[in-house]
Design a protein around this motif. Structure first.
Motif, PDB file in Angstrom:
ATOM      1  N   UNK A  14       0.831  -1.206   0.000  1.00 12.61           N
ATOM      2  CA  UNK A  14       0.000   0.000   0.000  1.00 12.61           C
ATOM      3  C   UNK A  14       0.867   1.259   0.000  1.00 12.61           C
ATOM      4  N   UNK A  15       1.954   1.220   0.800  1.00  8.34           N
ATOM      5  CA  UNK A  15       2.845   2.375   0.886  1.00  8.34           C
ATOM      6  C   UNK A  15       3.654   2.593  -0.383  1.00  8.34           C
ATOM      7  N   UNK A  16       4.015   1.502  -1.049  1.00  3.57           N
ATOM      8  CA  UNK A  16       4.849   1.604  -2.254  1.00  3.57           C
ATOM      9  C   UNK A  16       4.045   1.903  -3.520  1.00  3.57           C
ATOM     10  N   UNK A  17       2.755   1.672  -3.483  1.00  6.44           N
ATOM     11  CA  UNK A  17       1.926   1.835  -4.688  1.00  6.44           C
ATOM     12  C   UNK A  17       2.053   3.197  -5.353  1.00  6.44           C
ATOM     13  N   UNK A  49       6.782 -13.933  -2.947  1.00  9.99           N
ATOM     14  CA  UNK A  49       6.061 -14.092  -4.214  1.00  9.99           C
ATOM     15  C   UNK A  49       4.938 -13.059  -4.328  1.00  9.99           C
ATOM     16  N   UNK A  50       4.235 -12.864  -3.221  1.00 11.10           N
ATOM     17  CA  UNK A  50       3.147 -11.882  -3.188  1.00 11.10           C
ATOM     18  C   UNK A  50       3.700 -10.479  -3.462  1.00 11.10           C
ATOM     19  N   UNK A  51       4.823 -10.161  -2.830  1.00 14.82           N
ATOM     20  CA  UNK A  51       5.447  -8.849  -2.994  1.00 14.82           C
ATOM     21  C   UNK A  51       5.965  -8.658  -4.420  1.00 14.82           C
ATOM     22  N   UNK A  52       6.580  -9.682  -4.976  1.00 14.53           N
ATOM     23  CA  UNK A  52       7.119  -9.591  -6.338  1.00 14.53           C
ATOM     24  C   UNK A  52       6.006  -9.379  -7.371  1.00 14.53           C
ATOM     25  N   UNK A  53       4.856 -10.015  -7.142  1.00 10.13           N
ATOM     26  CA  UNK A  53       3.728  -9.823  -8.059  1.00 10.13           C
ATOM     27  C   UNK A  53       3.344  -8.344  -8.118  1.00 10.13           C
ATOM     28  N   UNK A  54       3.390  -7.694  -6.950  1.00 12.44           N
ATOM     29  CA  UNK A  54       3.116  -6.251  -6.923  1.00 12.44           C
ATOM     30  C   UNK A  54       4.246  -5.444  -7.559  1.00 12.44           C
ATOM     31  N   UNK A  55       5.495  -5.786  -7.238  1.00 11.06           N
ATOM     32  CA  UNK A  55       6.634  -5.009  -7.730  1.00 11.06           C
ATOM     33  C   UNK A  55       6.670  -4.947  -9.253  1.00 11.06           C
ATOM     34  N   UNK A  56       6.140  -5.956  -9.903  1.00 12.02           N
ATOM     35  CA  UNK A  56       6.073  -5.963 -11.377  1.00 12.02           C
ATOM     36  C   UNK A  56       5.244  -4.806 -11.906  1.00 12.02           C
ATOM     37  N   UNK A  57       4.368  -4.258 -11.065  1.00  3.29           N
ATOM     38  CA  UNK A  57       3.483  -3.179 -11.494  1.00  3.29           C
ATOM     39  C   UNK A  57       4.146  -1.804 -11.435  1.00  3.29           C
ATOM     40  N   UNK A 116      11.789 -15.192 -10.333  1.00  4.81           N
ATOM     41  CA  UNK A 116      12.160 -14.737 -11.675  1.00  4.81           C
ATOM     42  C   UNK A 116      11.103 -15.108 -12.701  1.00  4.81           C
ATOM     43  N   UNK A 117      10.408 -16.219 -12.471  1.00  2.00           N
ATOM     44  CA  UNK A 117       9.313 -16.616 -13.357  1.00  2.00           C
ATOM     45  C   UNK A 117       8.162 -15.606 -13.270  1.00  2.00           C
ATOM     46  N   UNK A 118       7.919 -15.089 -12.059  1.00 10.53           N
ATOM     47  CA  UNK A 118       6.894 -14.053 -11.878  1.00 10.53           C
ATOM     48  C   UNK A 118       7.236 -12.830 -12.726  1.00 10.53           C
TER      49      UNK A 118
END
Length: 516
Positions: A384-387, A408-416, A461-463
């Motif tokens: 939420x803070x990084x968005x 994995x959850x965090x990386x899914x967001x970081x891709x955005x 890395x696959x994410x």
């Protein structure tokens, strides 16, 4: 893409013997093009002769090697030893060459655009870092002056005056050579102009002496690191005795400040230092890691008249008052790089930290939160803070007790995050033995299930791959990010640490024997 002009330049310089013989017939405005082509092909002899006969008023390495219309690739990160040594020896011979067909116009040489990076692509596989460039230039200046004093040179040679802008890196090992070059600057045709200065492994006496020789009025960046034992009283003396009107970036060594042993005199000293920094109207980058500054951030930073763009207060024992000041200060809206590593953010000041993050989100490019006790339960709040941080390019969070699932959850967001390019993530908590405590000590750091870690890293890395983010690099540098300066001088620093340990052991043994 290479233009036809650049391809032709490559063909010309690829035959070194022919190119060197033909330089006299080359138009002046083609020298920059030929220089970049020669640098790309590592044609050392051609580079030397181009510099020796340079027909223009300035020689700017950053511009010459940077992206151009003829060839977009930036070569300024190639610190190829063959190319750089050829440049510097060519510069020396420019002064000595009395038969050059070109009138000597060169007035400024700018070496500050060279970037030291971890991965090099040069064929020789041998780099020349900042310390080695400092060493070689100082050596060439001293040798040049000796030669001019001993040989019969054209009187015009003594009228040559070229300002050489460079980022100096001085340690005990090259100190004497650099001092001699700086002392003789007025007499030498090549005049070292220090734009940035880094000192490591120096006594305070030597540091104070050489910093005055550099002409501090020109300094834009000052790094005093590791084995320079500068404490608060020494910093006050430095600021009282020397003015740094153009200083933009200041890095102080660990333990410069320690408020736990403060007296009333120390409080006044800290205020004086803050006021002196306030007089540095260009200062926008400040690093004070591993000092103890509990409750004193406002006193140190409030006198600054220019907002900081970079702040490193990692492992500085900040309290809630410090974080509240940062979140509400005029610096918050301008911070492009922030390092708060070593603070228990979720426990001590979660809401204040996120307030700070929201204020700097529109400009923030680099965020480092290593060893901050960020756990699985904090990941959603972190997301939420990084968005809003849509300009973030680098995020480092090594040393936090996060599980592989949370990563994995965090990386899914970081891709955005569209501009994010570099991520440094921790070894997942579930790769370590049950019961591991954080922060993890050095002895236990590598005692994890390496096979499981590799599997998790592949999944992360696959994410990235599935999100079409091949431009993002994710890694786990267990012992910290790459530091070109430390890498280049690690043998000297290692020897210093061994000597320090030996001296301490001898003192302990002597004291123990006296007690016995």
């Amino acid at each position: 893409m290479k233009s036809l002009r650049f391809i032709s330049a490559e063909a010309f310089v690829s035959n070194a013997e022919f190119a060197r013989k033909s330089l006299g017939a080359v138009a002046h405005d083609l020298f920059p093009l030929l220089f970049k082509a020669s640098y790309l092909l590592e044609q050392g002899e051609v580079i030397h002769d181009l510099v020796e006969n340079w027909p223009l008023f300035d020689f700017n390495m950053g511009k010459l090697l940077g992206a151009t219309l003829d060839y977009q690739e930036d070569l300024s990160h190639r610190t190829c030893s063959v190319c750089l040594e050829s440049c510097l020896t060519g510069l020396r011979d420019y002064v000595l060459n009395q038969s050059s067909p070109y009138m000597k116009k060169l007035k400024v040489v700018d070496l500050t655009g060279i970037k030291d990076v971890e991965v090099q692509f040069c064929k020789c596989k041998k780099t020349m870092g900042r310390w080695a460039r400092t060493q070689l230039l100082s050596k060439l200046c001293s040798e040049l002056l000796v030669y001019l004093q001993q040989a019969r040179c054209n009187p015009g040679t003594f009228e040559i005056s070229i300002n050489v802008l460079i980022d100096l890196f001085v340690t005990e090992r090259n100190y004497e050579l650099v001092v001699q070059a700086l002392l003789k600057k007025c007499s030498c045709p090549l005049k070292i102009c220090c734009v940035a200065f880094r000192s490591d492994n120096l006594t305070l006496q030597k540091f104070f002496y050489i910093i005055k020789l550099t002409d501090p009025s020109l300094l834009r960046k000052l790094e005093i690191v590791h084995n320079v034992h500068l404490e608060m009283e020494h910093l006050e003396i430095l600021f009282n005795s020397i003015h740094f009107p153009l200083l933009m970036s200041l890095t102080l060594p660990a333990r410069t400040f320690n408020v736990r042993r403060f007296t009333a005199t120390d409080e006044q000293m800290l205020s004086n230092i803050g006021e002196k920094m306030g007089e540095m109207t260009q200062l926008t980058e400040l690093s004070m890691s591993f000092s103890i500054l509990t409750g004193r951030i406002q006193k140190l930073l409030s006198p600054l008249k220019t907002p900081l763009k970079m702040l490193d207060v990692s492992n500085c024992s900040l309290n809630h008052a410090d974080m509240a000041y940062l979140a509400n200060s005029f610096h918050a809206n301008h911070l492009e790089a922030l390092d708060l590593s070593g603070h228990d953010i979720p426990e001590l000041y979660p809401s204040t930290f996120f307030k700070l993050l929201s204020h700097c989100s529109s400009v923030l490019r680099s965020l480092t939160l290593e060893d901050c006790n960020i756990q699985d339960t904090h990941v959603n709040m972190l997301i939420l803070g990084l968005s809003p941080c849509q300009k973030l390019q680098e995020f480092k969070f090594i040393g936090n007790p996060l599980s592989s699932q949370a990563l994995k959850h965090l990386f899914t967001f970081l891709c955005e995050l569209p501009t994010l390019k570099n991520v440094e993530f921790p070894v997942p908590r579930d790769c370590y033995p049950i019961g591991i405590t954080y922060p993890i000590d050095d002895a236990s750091l590598c005692r994890f299930d390496h096979q499981k870690y590799e599997r998790v890293a592949e999944e992360l890395n696959l994410i990235l791959l599935q999100a079409n983010r091949e431009d993002m690099k994710a890694s786990t540098p267990l012992f910290g990010s790459y530091d070109a300066a430390v890498q280049e001088t690690n043998n000297e620093l290692g020897a210093y640490l061994i000597k320090s340990f030996k001296d301490a052991l001898e003192k302990f043994t002597t004291s123990f024997n006296k007690m016995s």
